[in-house]
Design an enzyme around this catalytic site. Sequence first.
Site, short mmCIF file in Angstrom:
data_model
loop_
_atom_site.label_atom_id
_atom_site.label_comp_id
_atom_site.label_asym_id
_atom_site.label_seq_id
_atom_site.Cartn_x
_atom_site.Cartn_y
_atom_site.Cartn_z
N CYS A 2 0.88 -1.31 0.08
CA CYS A 2 -0.03 -0.01 0.08
C CYS A 2 0.79 1.34 -0.02
O CYS A 2 2.00 1.32 0.47
CB CYS A 2 -0.92 -0.10 1.15
SG CYS A 2 -1.63 -1.51 1.65
N ARG A 27 5.14 0.11 -6.28
CA ARG A 27 5.19 -0.87 -4.88
C ARG A 27 4.27 -2.02 -4.92
O ARG A 27 4.34 -2.87 -4.11
CB ARG A 27 4.91 -0.04 -3.75
CG ARG A 27 5.68 1.01 -3.37
CD ARG A 27 5.26 2.01 -2.57
NE ARG A 27 4.91 1.59 -1.15
CZ ARG A 27 5.68 1.76 -0.11
NH1 ARG A 27 6.59 2.37 -0.03
NH2 ARG A 27 4.96 1.31 1.17
N TRP A 75 -3.01 -2.68 -1.47
CA TRP A 75 -2.48 -4.06 -1.73
C TRP A 75 -3.42 -4.79 -0.74
O TRP A 75 -3.08 -4.95 0.42
CB TRP A 75 -1.18 -4.18 -1.57
CG TRP A 75 -0.72 -5.60 -2.23
CD1 TRP A 75 -0.47 -5.90 -3.42
CD2 TRP A 75 -0.27 -6.71 -1.09
NE1 TRP A 75 0.27 -7.18 -3.37
CE2 TRP A 75 0.22 -7.73 -2.20
CE3 TRP A 75 -0.34 -6.88 -0.22
CZ2 TRP A 75 0.62 -8.96 -1.89
CZ3 TRP A 75 0.10 -8.31 0.59
CH2 TRP A 75 0.50 -9.16 -0.30
N ASN A 99 -1.74 2.04 5.92
CA ASN A 99 -0.93 0.97 5.63
C ASN A 99 -0.59 -0.07 6.81
O ASN A 99 -0.33 0.50 7.93
CB ASN A 99 0.46 1.49 5.08
CG ASN A 99 0.28 1.99 3.66
OD1 ASN A 99 -0.45 1.96 3.15
ND2 ASN A 99 1.51 2.55 3.22
N GLY A 100 -0.48 -1.40 6.54
CA GLY A 100 -0.09 -2.19 7.81
C GLY A 100 -1.52 -3.15 8.00
O GLY A 100 -2.25 -3.14 7.27
N GLU A 479 17.71 -18.33 -7.49
CA GLU A 479 17.31 -16.75 -7.73
C GLU A 479 16.94 -16.82 -9.11
O GLU A 479 15.95 -16.25 -9.22
CB GLU A 479 18.54 -16.02 -7.55
CG GLU A 479 18.55 -14.59 -7.96
CD GLU A 479 17.56 -13.80 -7.12
OE1 GLU A 479 16.94 -14.39 -6.36
OE2 GLU A 479 17.10 -12.49 -7.98
N LYS A 483 13.17 -15.58 -10.16
CA LYS A 483 12.94 -14.57 -11.17
C LYS A 483 12.04 -14.89 -12.02
O LYS A 483 10.98 -14.23 -12.51
CB LYS A 483 14.29 -14.32 -11.71
CG LYS A 483 14.45 -12.70 -11.78
CD LYS A 483 14.89 -11.88 -10.62
CE LYS A 483 14.33 -12.02 -9.47
NZ LYS A 483 14.97 -11.30 -8.29
N GLU A 486 8.32 -15.45 -10.66
CA GLU A 486 7.42 -14.39 -10.41
C GLU A 486 7.01 -13.28 -11.34
O GLU A 486 5.98 -12.67 -11.23
CB GLU A 486 8.49 -13.68 -9.26
CG GLU A 486 9.35 -12.88 -9.68
CD GLU A 486 10.06 -11.87 -8.79
OE1 GLU A 486 11.25 -11.96 -8.48
OE2 GLU A 486 9.37 -11.21 -8.13
N HIS A 502 16.89 -38.07 -6.03
CA HIS A 502 16.10 -38.60 -4.76
C HIS A 502 14.50 -38.27 -4.86
O HIS A 502 13.94 -38.26 -3.90
CB HIS A 502 16.79 -38.14 -3.35
CG HIS A 502 18.24 -38.48 -3.55
ND1 HIS A 502 18.50 -39.48 -3.04
CD2 HIS A 502 19.51 -37.71 -3.75
CE1 HIS A 502 19.64 -39.66 -2.96
NE2 HIS A 502 20.20 -38.57 -3.52
N LYS A 601 6.16 -4.66 -4.15
CA LYS A 601 7.72 -4.23 -4.12
C LYS A 601 8.24 -4.08 -2.58
O LYS A 601 9.49 -4.78 -2.24
CB LYS A 601 7.97 -2.82 -4.72
CG LYS A 601 9.45 -2.36 -4.63
CD LYS A 601 10.24 -3.46 -5.91
CE LYS A 601 11.90 -3.14 -5.72
NZ LYS A 601 12.37 -4.44 -6.11
C1 F6R Z 1 12.02 -10.87 -5.82
C2 F6R Z 1 12.07 -10.03 -4.70
C3 F6R Z 1 11.45 -10.27 -3.44
C4 F6R Z 1 12.39 -9.44 -2.40
C5 F6R Z 1 11.84 -9.83 -0.90
C6 F6R Z 1 12.75 -9.03 0.02
O1 F6R Z 1 12.41 -10.61 -6.98
O2 F6R Z 1 12.23 -8.87 -5.13
O3 F6R Z 1 11.85 -11.80 -2.99
O4 F6R Z 1 13.70 -9.74 -2.47
O5 F6R Z 1 10.32 -9.35 -0.91
O6 F6R Z 1 12.55 -7.54 -0.04
P1 F6R Z 1 13.38 -6.51 0.70
O7 F6R Z 1 14.86 -6.92 0.05
O8 F6R Z 1 12.87 -5.28 0.46
O9 F6R Z 1 13.51 -6.97 2.06
#
Ligand code: F6R
Length: 606
Positions: A2, A27, A75, A99-100, A479, A483, A486, A502, A601
């Site tokens: 949010c 975000r 959100w 927010n929260g 990773e 990527k 997502e 396994h 984000k």
């Molecule tokens: C994936 C991604 C998330 C963040 C995770 C932690 O591309 O961006 O997995 O890495 O939400 O976020 P931060 O680094 O802001 O604590």
Amino acid sequence: MCGIVGYVGERDCTEVLLNALSKLEYRGYDSAGIAVFEEGKISVQKAKGELKNLRNKLEEDHKPEGHCGIGHTRWATHGEPSDINSHPHGSKRVSIVHNGIIENYKDIKKFLIGKGYSFVSETDTETVAKLLDYYYNGDPVDAIIKTLSDIRGAYALGIIFKDFPNKIFAVRKDSPLIIGVGDEENFIASDVPAILQYTRKYYLLEENEIATIMEDRVEFCDIHKQEIIKEVNISDLDMDAAEKGGYEHFMLKEIHEQPTAVKTTIAPRIVEGMPNLSECGITEETLKNYRKVFIVACGTAMHAGMVGKYVIERLARCEVTVDIASEFRYRNPIVTPQDLVIVVSQSGETADTKAALHLAHEKGAKVLAIVNVKGSSIAREADMVIYTHAGPEISVASTKAFSVQMAVMYLLAFEMAYAKGEISKERCMELTKKLSDIPELIEKTMECADKCQYVASKLITASSLLYIGRGLDYTLSMEGSLKLKEISYIHSESYAAGELKHGTISLVTDEMPVISVATQEDLLEKMVSNIEEVKSRGAYTITVCKENMEFSEGIMDEIIEVPAVEDVLMPMVTVVPLQLIAYYTTVLKGLNVDKPRNLAKSVTVE
Ligand code: F6R
């Protein structure tokens, strides 16, 4: 997650709120709304979906004209994304954006229903709005103080009261909120980029400080109504950095920014050829005495932590445990005051990572934060901070933040290894020099973009993929897999290559492409065997490896070469093709690269 904005001043408030909200779109959100004072009344407009839906609604329905108001991008947490559940929420006398998460909202709702209140939404936020209304007796600050004593959870609140058409009230706990300071105009925002087009000056609101924002001044008090005097901060955030600058998507721009981001992050921390983190409060003396290191983070940041584990253990011979923050906080970890807890976070606001930091403090450990956003909660609460200088990362999928987090892990590992006497000064300088050369090599790695695009064209019809690797390559395969899934919504799993037989290898058919990361020379033979195993079961095999490797014919369908550096540093270049494969697959599928569905984000709730 949010976003909150608010404005009081001479400008067209609705336009300011919409502009400011547009800067928070990255975000992640699923609905938006505003509440603006218009001729003594609070005029509220909300719309499900993107901000443009709200804009259209305002054009078609009614665009409030006024000079004071609040806005929100939501959100969804409690209740589906809908017009009704969107913020602002309120009564005839009060309107709020939040927010929260309010943990005890059900009890409060029950209490308020008993007092005759009715509710239209499923949100926790509406209970706060109605509770403020319940306590309001003409003094907004009194109502806020009473409300704060009843609510439990995380909140940043922007509040307006009908009786005070030129004032915004704001308060926060565990969710960020800033007050922007302009010339005869003031703002509130959950994040600095929202207000940068109007001002660089801002106050950081601390926990349970209550701000009253007026056109010509901002007043602060505590929950006993004692006045608080605060200092204004000046943001040095680069506005252009938050624009696409000719790239089609923020993600692609941020992938290309990695060489500069890494250089800017490491250069100031190298003195006379040696890593030097003393400006961050880290000395060789402290580094050599820790019993154990815990690295705690979420998602991509956790993967950077895994690279850190391999490198610190390999070079410094210090035991490292990596934890997902949401697990760490509830597993009662055996952390002692002799340990170092490293929390890694791009945003510095991730709720679980923040809770892990609090837990580490409760257990008496020192906390080192590796954070990108200056002044964020995690940065402020940690004992030591190493800021990564990646600049704003707008795309939801993290790329450049990951590279700079890894770069910091290397500096830390080199310095620790030297401090503990595990490597000589010459070796430490040699490794540091090799790290300094990495930005150029990342640049060179970009040359694999065409190949990655070709590989992506082969992946778009897949419904599931496997990523495999060993050692450091395994962390990179995690990773790469995250990527891809997502943003392209193609299911993928990452496996330690030796673990395949396994169980998971039973999934491998000619419909399951396998991306192998095979850069570690001491593990190469074993990796090649694993690739042969999946190839012989029909898999389309894509291998990311060092340049000029020779393999027997018929095992690898596609090879993506990256520049060769010492094995321990390979993740810094290997990540690039993994990011590009995810990027191009998503572009070819016609999906929203920068704002994937359901994601935010900055994950400020548990
Ligand atoms: C994936 C991604 C998330 C963040 C995770 C932690 O591309 O961006 O997995 O890495 O939400 O976020 P931060 O680094 O802001 O604590």
